[in-house]
Enzyme design. Structure first.
Site, PDB file in Angstrom:
ATOM      1  N   GLN A   4      58.057   4.168 -19.161  1.00 39.61           N
ATOM      2  CA  GLN A   4      58.969   3.120 -18.675  1.00 39.61           C
ATOM      3  C   GLN A   4      60.425   3.572 -18.690  1.00 39.61           C
ATOM      4  OE1 GLN A   4      58.261   0.139 -17.323  1.00 39.61           O
ATOM      5  NE2 GLN A   4      56.046   0.261 -17.626  1.00 39.61           N
TER       6      GLN A   4
ATOM      7  N   HIS B  34      54.696   6.503 -10.617  1.00 33.79           N
ATOM      8  CA  HIS B  34      54.789   5.212  -9.913  1.00 33.79           C
ATOM      9  C   HIS B  34      55.697   4.205 -10.598  1.00 33.79           C
ATOM     10  CE1 HIS B  34      51.806   2.481 -12.088  1.00 33.79           C
ATOM     11  NE2 HIS B  34      51.534   3.642 -12.640  1.00 33.79           N
TER      12      HIS B  34
ATOM     13  N   ASN C 102      56.876  -1.435 -22.412  1.00 30.01           N
ATOM     14  CA  ASN C 102      56.596  -1.870 -21.042  1.00 30.01           C
ATOM     15  C   ASN C 102      56.603  -3.382 -20.872  1.00 30.01           C
ATOM     16  OD1 ASN C 102      54.289  -1.014 -22.723  1.00 30.01           O
ATOM     17  ND2 ASN C 102      53.079  -2.108 -21.207  1.00 30.01           N
TER      18      ASN C 102
ATOM     19  N   SER D 158      55.086   9.058 -15.688  1.00 30.80           N
ATOM     20  CA  SER D 158      54.218   8.540 -14.631  1.00 30.80           C
ATOM     21  C   SER D 158      55.071   8.225 -13.402  1.00 30.80           C
ATOM     22  CB  SER D 158      53.521   7.270 -15.110  1.00 30.80           C
ATOM     23  OG  SER D 158      52.759   6.724 -14.063  1.00 30.80           O
TER      24      SER D 158
ATOM     25  N   CYS E 284      47.570  -4.084 -17.204  1.00 28.63           N
ATOM     26  CA  CYS E 284      46.253  -3.682 -17.688  1.00 28.63           C
ATOM     27  C   CYS E 284      45.559  -4.824 -18.412  1.00 28.63           C
ATOM     28  CB  CYS E 284      46.385  -2.516 -18.645  1.00 28.63           C
ATOM     29  SG  CYS E 284      47.649  -1.381 -18.148  1.00 28.63           S
TER      30      CYS E 284
ATOM     31  N   GLY F 133      50.383   8.470 -16.416  1.00 30.33           N
ATOM     32  CA  GLY F 133      50.848   8.289 -17.785  1.00 30.33           C
ATOM     33  C   GLY F 133      49.707   8.205 -18.786  1.00 30.33           C
ATOM     34  N   SER F 134      48.624   7.557 -18.412  1.00 26.12           N
ATOM     35  CA  SER F 134      47.499   7.386 -19.353  1.00 26.12           C
ATOM     36  C   SER F 134      46.931   8.744 -19.750  1.00 26.12           C
ATOM     37  CB  SER F 134      46.393   6.532 -18.732  1.00 26.12           C
ATOM     38  OG  SER F 134      46.895   5.266 -18.393  1.00 26.12           O
TER      39      SER F 134
ATOM     40  N   THR G 150      42.121  21.015  -8.558  1.00 24.15           N
ATOM     41  CA  THR G 150      43.138  21.382  -7.560  1.00 24.15           C
ATOM     42  C   THR G 150      44.310  20.415  -7.653  1.00 24.15           C
ATOM     43  OG1 THR G 150      41.377  22.202  -6.169  1.00 24.15           O
ATOM     44  CG2 THR G 150      43.484  21.779  -5.083  1.00 24.15           C
TER      45      THR G 150
HETATM   46  C1  PLP Z   1      54.396   2.496 -21.448  1.00 22.39           C
HETATM   47  C2  PLP Z   1      53.281   2.905 -20.538  1.00 22.39           C
HETATM   48  N1  PLP Z   1      52.494   3.932 -20.863  1.00 22.39           N
HETATM   49  C3  PLP Z   1      51.487   4.349 -20.087  1.00 22.39           C
HETATM   50  C4  PLP Z   1      51.198   3.711 -18.909  1.00 22.39           C
HETATM   51  C5  PLP Z   1      50.076   4.198 -18.062  1.00 22.39           C
HETATM   52  O1  PLP Z   1      50.563   4.896 -16.954  1.00 22.39           O
HETATM   53  P1  PLP Z   1      49.632   5.159 -15.676  1.00 22.39           P
HETATM   54  O2  PLP Z   1      49.505   3.853 -14.964  1.00 22.39           O
HETATM   55  O3  PLP Z   1      50.353   6.175 -14.864  1.00 22.39           O
HETATM   56  O4  PLP Z   1      48.336   5.681 -16.196  1.00 22.39           O
HETATM   57  C6  PLP Z   1      51.975   2.604 -18.520  1.00 22.39           C
HETATM   58  C7  PLP Z   1      51.653   1.849 -17.295  1.00 22.39           C
HETATM   59  O5  PLP Z   1      51.834   0.653 -17.217  1.00 22.39           O
HETATM   60  C8  PLP Z   1      53.051   2.195 -19.358  1.00 22.39           C
HETATM   61  O6  PLP Z   1      53.828   1.169 -19.023  1.00 22.39           O
END
Ligand code: PLP
Length: 394
Positions: free
Chosen positions: A178, A200, A150, A198, A323, A69-70, A236
Site C-alpha cells: 500500500q 495494481h 490497507n 504489487s 479479500c 503482493g501475496s 516465463t
Molecule cells: C497490504 C497488502 N498486502 C498484500 C496484498 C496482496 O497483493 P496482491 O493483490 O498483489 O496479491 C494487498 C492487496 O490488497 C495488500 O493491500
C-alpha cells in the site's frame, strides 16, 4: 462514477497501458530465447528491473518478479523462516493487523513448528520500534511488519523498526504493497532486508509484483521449474506486465510529493465532513496516515448496506479489505484496534487517488450522511439506542 476504492485496486495509467501494448506487439518473444526477438524481450525485462530497483533504492539483482503482493509476502516470509530454522531460530514477530497474505503464511509456519508473536497495534493501529526491540529474542528469525495498513491507512515507523532489526541482526521484511508509489521508500537507508510490491496498487497491471531481497538474503523457491529470475522464481516472465509495472511505479514516484499533497487535502476534507456524522469515529492514525485513506465506523449500520446504497449513487467504496468482502466476519484490522464487533460491521473505507476531484468529495459528503440516516431510521438496534434501551458504543 466516483471511484474511491484505490486501496483495492487502481485504474491502470496510460503510461503503463502503452508500455504493455508496445511489449505485447513488438517485444513479445520469450526472454530466455537466444535469437534477437527473445533478447529484445530480455532487454525490456532487465530495463524494467533496473527502473523498479531505482525507485526503491535497490540494485537490479535484488529484484525478483512475482505474481503480485501475496506471492512476494509468501516468498519473503518462507525464505526468512527457512534461513532462521537452519540456525535454530524459530521465533517470528509480526503484528495483529497484517494482510492475510502475511497472517495466513505465518499460521502455516506455526503448524510447522515456528512460534509467531503478533504485537498489539493499539487504538491508533501502529507499533513502535520499542515494542519490536522488546520482543526480539536470541532465536528471532524474522520481523515482518507492514509499511502501511490497507484498511485503516496507518503508516508504521518502518525506518525505526529497520534500524532496531539491523542492530540486533534480525531479518526485517515489510509488506509495502500500500505504500509503494505513494510514500518514499529507500531500502538501504531504511534497513529493509525484504520488501513486497504489487503493481495494481500504483496504477500498474494486476497479477504482477516484485520481491526485493537484500543481497546476501537467500530466497527459497515457492515455484519450481525453469531457471528464470536467477532460479528463484520459475516460469516465463510476464514481460508486458513487468514493463507496465515499471512505467507505473516510475510515474507514481516522480509525482509523489505533488500527488500526496493534493490527495491528502481531499482526504482531510472528507475526514472533516464525515466526522460530523453523530456516533461516527475515524479508524487509524489521524497523523501518520496514507494520503488517500479514509476509514470510518458508523454506529448502528451495516457496512454492506451502506456500500450497496453508495453503489446506487455511482460511488465505489469498500467496507474492509477486498479479500474479506463476502465474508460475514468483522475485519480483523478493526478488531485489532479495539473496535467492538458490532461497530466493526459498520465500517466504510474510501481510498482516494490523484484523479479524484473536489466534486467527488462533495458528492460523497452529501451521500454518506443521507444514507447513514436512512439506514439508522430502519434499524431496530438504532431505535433501541436512541430510546435508551441499549447503550451507545461510540
Ligand atoms: C497490504 C497488502 N498486502 C498484500 C496484498 C496482496 O497483493 P496482491 O493483490 O498483489 O496479491 C494487498 C492487496 O490488497 C495488500 O493491500
Amino acid at each position: 462514477m466516483i471511484y474511491a476504492d484505490n486501496a483495492a485496486t487502481t485504474k491502470m495509467s496510460g503510461a503503463a497501458a502503452n508500455a504493455m501494448t508496445a511489449c505485447m506487439q513488438d517485444t513479445w518473444g520469450n526472454p530466455s530465447s537466444l535469437y534477437s526477438l527473445g533478447q529484445r524481450a530480455k532487454e525490456a525485462l532487465e530495463d524494467a528491473r533496473e527502473r523498479i530497483a531505482a525507485c526503491i533504492g535497490a540494485s537490479p539483482k535484488e529484484i525478483t518478479f512475482t505474481s503480485g503482493g501475496s506471492e512476494a509476502d509468501n516468498q519473503a516470509i518462507r525464505s526468512a523462516a527457512q534461513l532462521g530454522a537452519r540456525k535454530g531460530k524459530r521465533h517470528i514477530i509480526s503484528t495483529a493487523f497484517e494482510h492475510h497474505a502475511v497472517l495466513h503464511t505465518l499460521k502455516r509456519l506455526e503448524g510447522e513448528g515456528f512460534e509467531v508473536e503478533l504485537l498489539p497495534v493499539g487504538a491508533l493501529g501502529t507499533v513502535t520500534a520499542q515494542q519490536v526491540s522488546e520482543a526480539i529474542r536470541e532465536d528471532t528469525a524474522l520481523v515482518t511488519i507492514m509499511y502501511a495498513n490497507n484498511e485503516i491507512g496507518s503508516v508504521l515507523p518502518v525506518s525505526e523498526i529497520g534500524a532496531v532489526c539491523r542492530e540486533r541482526g534480525v531479518i526485517f521484511h515489510t509488506d509495502a504493497v500500500q505504500a509503494a508509489g505513494h510514500l518514499p521508500i529507500d531500502v538501504r537507508a531504511q534497513n529493509i532486508d525484504l520488501l513486497s510490491l504489487s503493481a495494481h496498487k500504483f496504477h500498474g497491471p494486476k497479477g504482477i509484483g516484485a520481491l526485493y531481497a537484500r543481497q546476501g538474503v537467500p530466497l527459497t523457491n515457492l515455484i519450481e521449474g525453469g531457471a528464470q529470475e536467477r532460479g528463484k522464481r520459475a516460469g516465463t516472465e510476464n514481460v508486458p506486465a513487468i514493463a507496465g509495472m515499471a512505467a507505473a511505479l516510475e510515474e507514481s514516484c516522480s509525482h509523489m510529493a505533488e500527488n500526496a499533497a493534493r490527495v491528502s487535502a481531499l482526504r482531510d476534507k472528507l475526514i472533516f465532513g464525515l466526522s460530523r456524522i453523530p456516533r461516527s469515529a475515524l479508524n487509524g492514525d489521524p497523523v501518520n496516515r496514507l494520503p488517500g485513506n479514509v476509514n470510518f465506523c458508523f454506529e448502528g449500520i451495516e457496512g454492506e448496506s451502506l456500500l450497496l446504497l453508495l453503489d446506487d449513487r455511482g460511488i465505489c467504496a469498500s467496507s474492509g479489505s477486498a479479500c474479506t468482502s463476502g465474508s460475514l466476519d468483522p475485519s480483523h484490522v478493526l478488531l485489532s484496534i479495539g473496535r467492538p464487533h458490532e461497530v466493526a460491521h459498520g465500517s466504510l473505507r474510501l481510498s482516494l487517488c490523484e484523479e479524484n476531484t473536489e466534486a467527488d468529495i462533495d458528492a460523497i459528503l452529501k451521500a454518506v450522511p443521507e444514507i447513514v440516516t436512512y439506514l439508522r431510521n430502519m434499524s431496530p438496534l438504532w431505535k433501541d439506542k436512541v430510546s435508551g434501551k441499549r447503550a451507545f458504543v461510540l
